[in-house]
Design a protein around this motif. Structure first.
Motif: not given
Length: 364
Positions: A124-126, A206-209, A213-214
């Motif tokens: 969902p984040l990607m 954590s970094v991928v997520g 978002i960023a």
């Protein structure tokens, strides 16, 4: 597989090397009601949203609208499957209280659930970031869209997101980290630790997520600013942008929900790993419940925030006009005054220029 080395020297499989069932963890946050309620709320919501998306896709006339609906369809399918897979396993444990070591002595089932948690968590984040890229391109670089572009482009992007998330989920099976049974014994997840490869995979997740978002926040901000300039511009010959505003509102809400639901868990994982502190299980379960709400609230963004639904909620509003500025009478009136004043100034300048006569010429 990274479980082979520990199994040669120790008979305990890798997924049970840190935590071994049965557990005596009885914190209220680990209650069976949470899993049951989330599953019962999420599955029908995503199913309803998928049916609505299919109907809207058949009625879509613009290419940008069709592209956006394909991304939304991928998001709804991902959320539905994530709740179905993880929810069935968790609810089954709370109903039957099966012993993981007897049911899954070689950690295959635990690895599958751990991969599902990572895959359906990152997708969902990607996908939100991919939707932001597509909308940014469509609004800020409209000339890059040619008539030869077909619906295969957004489908390819959705498949690419699924492939990337799947590759990240497979890393623990290749030696980068590892999936372990988690308290209270109803689920499996990667080990959040500051030691060795577990630290590397925790930071990757954590970094991928957080990066997704960023990217969504940055591109959506630029797209919204551009869209406001177009909608509030003085050029009255601009093409209609109501459908693009509607898509941006839905995308912004998806981004806000994802940020609220996932940032606490992603920041908690990074903070735990970087500070080399002991894992607080109750906080992990709490932030995981927050993240689960993302899969429940996403479908309702499209179910509720559509023009056809808003017409029924507020029938007195003028939804038939082509300009989205009809939703904001005060802002529309201000822009009208600014536009009229600028037109009056332009007319005065033209009149002043016309009053200045050229010097008379001598006729022969």
């Amino acid at each position: 597989m990274n479980a082979s080395a520990p199994q040669q020297s120790n008979s305990t499989p890798l997924c049970y090397s840190i935590n071994s069932p049965p557990f005596t963890y009885n914190h209220p946050i680990a209650s069976a009601y949470y899993s049951s309620i989330f599953t019962l709320l999420g599955l029908p919501s995503n199913l309803i949203a998928f049916i609505v998306l299919i109907k809207s896709f058949k009625e879509a006339r613009s290419r940008s609208r069709s592209f956006f609906l394909i991304f939304l369809g991928g998001l709804v399918v991902t959320d539905f499957m994530g709740l179905l897979v993880t929810g069935c396993i968790t609810v089954s444990f709370h109903i039957t209280h099966f012993n993981w070591r007897n049911l899954d002595p070689h950690c295959h089932f635990c690895n599958f659930m751990g991969m599902s948690m990572v895959f359906y968590g990152l997708c969902p984040l990607m996908l939100g970031a991919a939707m932001a890229v597509e909308r940014f391109t469509g609004i800020n670089c409209p000339f890059t869209r040619t008539s030869s572009q077909t619906k295969g482009r957004p489908i390819s992007m959705v498949l690419l997101v699924w492939f990337t998330a799947g590759c990240v989920a497979l890393l623990p099976l290749m030696g980068v980290g590892g999936y372990h049974i988690q308290k209270p014994g109803s689920w499996c997840f990667f080990l959040i630790s500051y030691k060795g490869n577990d630290q590397i995979f925790s930071l990757i997740f954590s970094v991928v997520g957080l990066t997704s978002i960023a990217v969504s926040f940055l591109l959506n901000t630029v797209s919204v600013v551009t869209l406001i300039r177009v909608c509030c511009g003085q050029d009255r010959t601009q093409r209609r942008r109501d459908h693009e505003v509607e898509m941006m509102v839905q995308l912004i809400l998806i981004m806000v929900i994802a940020s609220i639901c996932w940032c606490p868990l992603l920041i908690f994982i990074a903070q735990t790993v970087l500070s080399e502190a002991d894992l607080q299980v109750r906080y992990l379960l709490l932030w995981l419940r927050f993240a689960t709400w993302n899969q429940i609230l996403d479908p309702w963004v499209y179910i509720l925030f559509r023009r056809s639904v808003l017409r029924r909620i507020s029938p007195r509003s003028d939804w038939s006009r082509s300009s989205i500025m009809t939703l904001y009478p005060t802002l529309r009136e201000t822009i009208r005054r600014l536009t009229s004043s600028s037109l009056e100034l332009g007319e005065m300048d033209e009149m002043g220029k016309s009053n200045v006569t050229a010097p008379p010429t001598l006729k022969p």
